[in-house]
Design a protein around this motif. Structure first.
Motif, PDB file in Angstrom:
ATOM      1  N   CYS A   1       0.844  -1.206   0.000  1.00 54.60           N
ATOM      2  CA  CYS A   1       0.000   0.000   0.000  1.00 54.60           C
ATOM      3  C   CYS A   1       0.873   1.247   0.000  1.00 54.60           C
ATOM      4  CB  CYS A   1      -0.909   0.011   1.219  1.00 54.60           C
ATOM      5  SG  CYS A   1      -1.887  -1.498   1.429  1.00 54.60           S
ATOM      6  N   MET A   2       0.504   2.236  -0.818  1.00 52.68           N
ATOM      7  CA  MET A   2       1.324   3.444  -0.940  1.00 52.68           C
ATOM      8  C   MET A   2       0.455   4.614  -1.389  1.00 52.68           C
ATOM      9  SD  MET A   2       3.268   2.064  -4.332  1.00 52.68           S
ATOM     10  CE  MET A   2       2.303   1.272  -5.627  1.00 52.68           C
ATOM     11  N   THR A   3       0.993   5.808  -1.242  1.00 50.44           N
ATOM     12  CA  THR A   3       0.323   7.011  -1.747  1.00 50.44           C
ATOM     13  C   THR A   3       1.056   7.597  -2.940  1.00 50.44           C
ATOM     14  OG1 THR A   3       1.552   8.396  -0.166  1.00 50.44           O
ATOM     15  CG2 THR A   3      -0.627   7.616   0.513  1.00 50.44           C
ATOM     16  N   ARG A   4       2.285   7.131  -3.189  1.00 48.73           N
ATOM     17  CA  ARG A   4       3.065   7.604  -4.339  1.00 48.73           C
ATOM     18  C   ARG A   4       3.432   6.423  -5.226  1.00 48.73           C
ATOM     19  NH1 ARG A   4       7.781  11.011  -1.492  1.00 48.73           N
ATOM     20  NH2 ARG A   4       7.368   9.565   0.225  1.00 48.73           N
TER      21      ARG A   4
ATOM     22  N   LYS B   1      -4.820   8.630   5.475  1.00 47.27           N
ATOM     23  CA  LYS B   1      -5.977   8.103   6.196  1.00 47.27           C
ATOM     24  C   LYS B   1      -6.549   6.899   5.460  1.00 47.27           C
ATOM     25  CE  LYS B   1     -10.469   9.382   8.136  1.00 47.27           C
ATOM     26  NZ  LYS B   1     -11.459  10.487   8.321  1.00 47.27           N
ATOM     27  N   ALA B   2      -6.713   7.054   4.143  1.00 41.10           N
ATOM     28  CA  ALA B   2      -7.197   5.928   3.333  1.00 41.10           C
ATOM     29  C   ALA B   2      -6.169   4.797   3.309  1.00 41.10           C
ATOM     30  CB  ALA B   2      -7.500   6.404   1.910  1.00 41.10           C
ATOM     31  N   LEU B   3      -4.888   5.175   3.321  1.00 46.77           N
ATOM     32  CA  LEU B   3      -3.817   4.174   3.307  1.00 46.77           C
ATOM     33  C   LEU B   3      -3.873   3.299   4.553  1.00 46.77           C
ATOM     34  CD1 LEU B   3      -1.212   3.379   1.649  1.00 46.77           C
ATOM     35  CD2 LEU B   3       0.039   4.736   3.319  1.00 46.77           C
TER      36      LEU B   3
ATOM     37  N   GLY C   1      -6.397 -11.997   6.452  1.00 47.04           N
ATOM     38  CA  GLY C   1      -5.906 -13.292   6.892  1.00 47.04           C
ATOM     39  C   GLY C   1      -5.427 -14.218   5.797  1.00 47.04           C
ATOM     40  N   GLY C   2      -5.573 -13.829   4.539  1.00 48.36           N
ATOM     41  CA  GLY C   2      -5.152 -14.705   3.459  1.00 48.36           C
ATOM     42  C   GLY C   2      -3.914 -14.237   2.741  1.00 48.36           C
ATOM     43  N   LEU C   3      -3.180 -13.300   3.329  1.00 48.89           N
ATOM     44  CA  LEU C   3      -1.997 -12.723   2.694  1.00 48.89           C
ATOM     45  C   LEU C   3      -0.728 -13.160   3.417  1.00 48.89           C
ATOM     46  CD1 LEU C   3      -3.431  -9.115   2.248  1.00 48.89           C
ATOM     47  CD2 LEU C   3      -3.057 -10.773   0.411  1.00 48.89           C
ATOM     48  N   GLY C   4       0.363 -13.178   2.667  1.00 48.97           N
ATOM     49  CA  GLY C   4       1.635 -13.492   3.289  1.00 48.97           C
ATOM     50  C   GLY C   4       2.164 -12.339   4.118  1.00 48.97           C
ATOM     51  N   ALA C   5       2.004 -11.114   3.612  1.00 50.45           N
ATOM     52  CA  ALA C   5       2.473  -9.918   4.310  1.00 50.45           C
ATOM     53  C   ALA C   5       1.714  -8.716   3.781  1.00 50.45           C
ATOM     54  CB  ALA C   5       3.973  -9.722   4.115  1.00 50.45           C
ATOM     55  N   VAL C   6       1.639  -7.682   4.602  1.00 54.30           N
ATOM     56  CA  VAL C   6       1.061  -6.407   4.199  1.00 54.30           C
ATOM     57  C   VAL C   6       2.103  -5.330   4.464  1.00 54.30           C
ATOM     58  CG1 VAL C   6      -0.765  -4.717   4.566  1.00 54.30           C
ATOM     59  CG2 VAL C   6      -1.297  -7.155   4.708  1.00 54.30           C
ATOM     60  N   VAL C   7       2.457  -4.592   3.417  1.00 61.32           N
ATOM     61  CA  VAL C   7       3.460  -3.533   3.516  1.00 61.32           C
ATOM     62  C   VAL C   7       2.783  -2.200   3.239  1.00 61.32           C
ATOM     63  CG1 VAL C   7       5.674  -2.669   2.664  1.00 61.32           C
ATOM     64  CG2 VAL C   7       5.222  -5.135   2.685  1.00 61.32           C
ATOM     65  N   GLY C   8       3.050  -1.208   4.058  1.00 58.47           N
ATOM     66  CA  GLY C   8       2.479   0.122   3.854  1.00 58.47           C
ATOM     67  C   GLY C   8       3.539   1.192   3.991  1.00 58.47           C
ATOM     68  N   GLU C   9       3.538   2.162   3.076  1.00 53.27           N
ATOM     69  CA  GLU C   9       4.493   3.275   3.113  1.00 53.27           C
ATOM     70  C   GLU C   9       3.821   4.465   3.781  1.00 53.27           C
ATOM     71  OE1 GLU C   9       5.953   4.022  -0.812  1.00 53.27           O
ATOM     72  OE2 GLU C   9       6.453   1.921  -1.193  1.00 53.27           O
ATOM     73  N   LEU C  10       4.322   4.844   4.954  1.00 55.81           N
ATOM     74  CA  LEU C  10       3.682   5.857   5.782  1.00 55.81           C
ATOM     75  C   LEU C  10       4.664   6.936   6.205  1.00 55.81           C
ATOM     76  CD1 LEU C  10       1.858   3.337   8.116  1.00 55.81           C
ATOM     77  CD2 LEU C  10       0.659   4.932   6.612  1.00 55.81           C
TER      78      LEU C  10
ATOM     79  N   ILE D   1       4.318  -4.646   7.785  1.00 54.47           N
ATOM     80  CA  ILE D   1       5.571  -3.877   7.744  1.00 54.47           C
ATOM     81  C   ILE D   1       5.233  -2.443   7.353  1.00 54.47           C
ATOM     82  CG2 ILE D   1       7.877  -3.691   6.761  1.00 54.47           C
ATOM     83  CD1 ILE D   1       7.639  -6.641   5.948  1.00 54.47           C
ATOM     84  N   ALA D   2       5.533  -1.512   8.229  1.00 60.10           N
ATOM     85  CA  ALA D   2       5.321  -0.092   7.954  1.00 60.10           C
ATOM     86  C   ALA D   2       6.654   0.519   7.539  1.00 60.10           C
ATOM     87  CB  ALA D   2       4.762   0.620   9.178  1.00 60.10           C
ATOM     88  N   ILE D   3       6.758   0.917   6.264  1.00 61.61           N
ATOM     89  CA  ILE D   3       7.954   1.611   5.784  1.00 61.61           C
ATOM     90  C   ILE D   3       7.725   3.098   5.986  1.00 61.61           C
ATOM     91  CG2 ILE D   3       9.458   2.063   3.819  1.00 61.61           C
ATOM     92  CD1 ILE D   3       8.562  -0.557   2.612  1.00 61.61           C
ATOM     93  N   ARG D   4       8.560   3.718   6.789  1.00 59.15           N
ATOM     94  CA  ARG D   4       8.380   5.130   7.100  1.00 59.15           C
ATOM     95  C   ARG D   4       9.063   5.987   6.035  1.00 59.15           C
ATOM     96  NH1 ARG D   4       6.837   5.733  12.320  1.00 59.15           N
ATOM     97  NH2 ARG D   4       6.127   7.752  11.534  1.00 59.15           N
ATOM     98  N   ARG D   5       8.259   6.692   5.250  1.00 57.46           N
ATOM     99  CA  ARG D   5       8.754   7.579   4.194  1.00 57.46           C
ATOM    100  C   ARG D   5       8.248   8.986   4.450  1.00 57.46           C
ATOM    101  NH1 ARG D   5       7.798   5.809  -1.825  1.00 57.46           N
ATOM    102  NH2 ARG D   5       9.215   7.576  -2.052  1.00 57.46           N
ATOM    103  N   TRP D   6       9.126   9.976   4.215  1.00 56.22           N
ATOM    104  CA  TRP D   6       8.747  11.350   4.492  1.00 56.22           C
ATOM    105  C   TRP D   6       8.872  12.203   3.241  1.00 56.22           C
ATOM    106  CZ3 TRP D   6      12.353   8.638   7.546  1.00 56.22           C
ATOM    107  CH2 TRP D   6      11.827   8.132   8.735  1.00 56.22           C
TER     108      TRP D   6
END
Length: 253
Positions: free
Chosen positions: A86-89, A116-118, A129-138, A161-166
Motif C-alpha cells: 500500500c502506498m500514496t506515491r 488516512k485511506a492508506l 488473513g489470506g496474505l503473506g504480508a502487508v506492507v504500507g508506506e507511511l 511492515i510499515a515503511i516510514r517515508r517522508w
C-alpha cells in the motif's frame, strides 16, 4: 556490531514483559533471518508473525529509503502467499523487488489518495488473513493507528511492515515517537562488498535494530538481500576484520 552475552537480569525482565503482554511474544510463530547474530537479539529467534514491524531509511535520503524498501521486500518475499503493498506515491520500482525475491505476480499494489485511506487499506489487508504480508508506506504513524494495525495483525497472523517515508525532512522526527510495533529498524547504505576484479560487489547495509519488544537494540553490518530475500553477514565482518570499522566510519561520515 554489539554482541551481548545473555544477562539473567535482562532475561527476567523479558519474562515479566511477556507476562504483562499476555505471554504472546514467545508463543507466536516467527520468521527468522537465518543469521544467528540477528535472530539471537529477537525474542523467539526471529520477526514475530502476526505483528507490526517498522522500517525506515537512514539519513541519506532516497538512497537509504530504497534500501529500507528492499529490506522490507526481502522479509515479505520469505513469507507464503500474496503480498499487499500500500502506498500514496506510485514510484515503487517493481524490478528491484523482483531482485530480492518478490516477483510482480506475488504483489498486489494499492495506491491510496491520502494516509488516512492508506491506513484503512493496511488494516483491512491485515484483517483479511489470506496474505503473506502487508506492507504500507507511511509518513506518520500514531500510537492509536499502530495499535489498530497491531491488533489486526495479531488477529490474522499476518506480518505487517510499515515503511516510514517522508515528503519533507521535518516529518522524520515522527519516527522517534512511540508506537505499538514489535520491532523498529533503520537501514543505511554502506560501501559494497569488495571484489578481486573491477566491478560492483553485493550491496551492504548498516542494519540498526532500534527497538525490539522484550528484546535489546543492536546494530549489524550485513550484505543486502539476495534473490531469495535473505541477508547475510559479510565474511570480513563475521571474522572481525578491520573492514568493519571502515564501514562504520563511512556510515558516520
Amino acid at each position: 556490531m554489539r554482541d551481548h552475552a545473555v544477562n539473567p537480569v535482562i532475561a527476567e525482565l523479558r519474562e515479566r514483559i511477556e507476562r504483562l503482554e499476555g505471554g504472546t511474544i514467545q508463543s507466536r510463530a516467527v520468521l527468522p533471518f537465518g543469521v544467528p547474530a540477528i535472530d539471537g537479539h529477537l525474542p523467539g529467534g526471529g520477526l514475530v508473525l502476526g505483528a507490526l514491524h517498522e522500517v525506515a531509511g537512514g539519513g541519506n535520503g532516497a538512497i537509504d529509503g530504497a534500501a529500507a524498501a528492499s529490506f522490507a521486500a526481502g522479509i515479505a518475499a520469505r513469507t507464503k502467499g500474496k503480498v499487499l503493498w500500500c502506498m500514496t506515491r506510485a514510484d515503487l520500482f517493481a524490478p528491484a523487488l523482483a531482485q530480492v525475491g518478490l516477483p510482480p505476480g506475488r504483489v498486489i499494489y494499492v495506491e491510496a489518495g491520502d494516509e488516512k485511506a492508506l491506513l484503512s487499506c493496511i488494516e483491512e489487508g491485515l484483517r483479511h488473513g489470506g496474505l503473506g504480508a502487508v506492507v504500507g508506506e507511511l509518513a506518520r504513524l500514531s500510537m492509536t493507528a499502530s495499535r489498530r494495525l497491531q491488533l489486526a495483525a495479531e488477529g490474522s497472523g499476518t506480518i505487517g511492515i510499515a515503511i516510514r517515508r517522508w515528503r519533507r525532512q521535518a516529518e522524520a522526527s515522527d519516527f522517534g515517537q512511540p508506537t505499538a510495533s514489535a520491532t523498529r529498524w533503520r537501514v543505511s547504505v554502506l560501501p559494497s562488498t569488495p571484489l578481486p576484479v573491477p566491478g560492483v560487489g553485493r550491496a551492504r547495509w548498516l542494519l540498526e535494530l532500534i527497538r525490539a519488544r522484550a528484546g535489546e537494540s543492536a546494530d549489524f553490518e550485513v550484505e543486502a538481500c539476495d534473490a531469495k530475500g535473505r541477508i547475510a553477514l559479510p565474511s570480513d565482518v563475521a571474522d572481525g576484520s578491520p573492514q568493519k570499522e571502515i564501514g562504520r566510519r563511512f556510515a558516520t561520515a
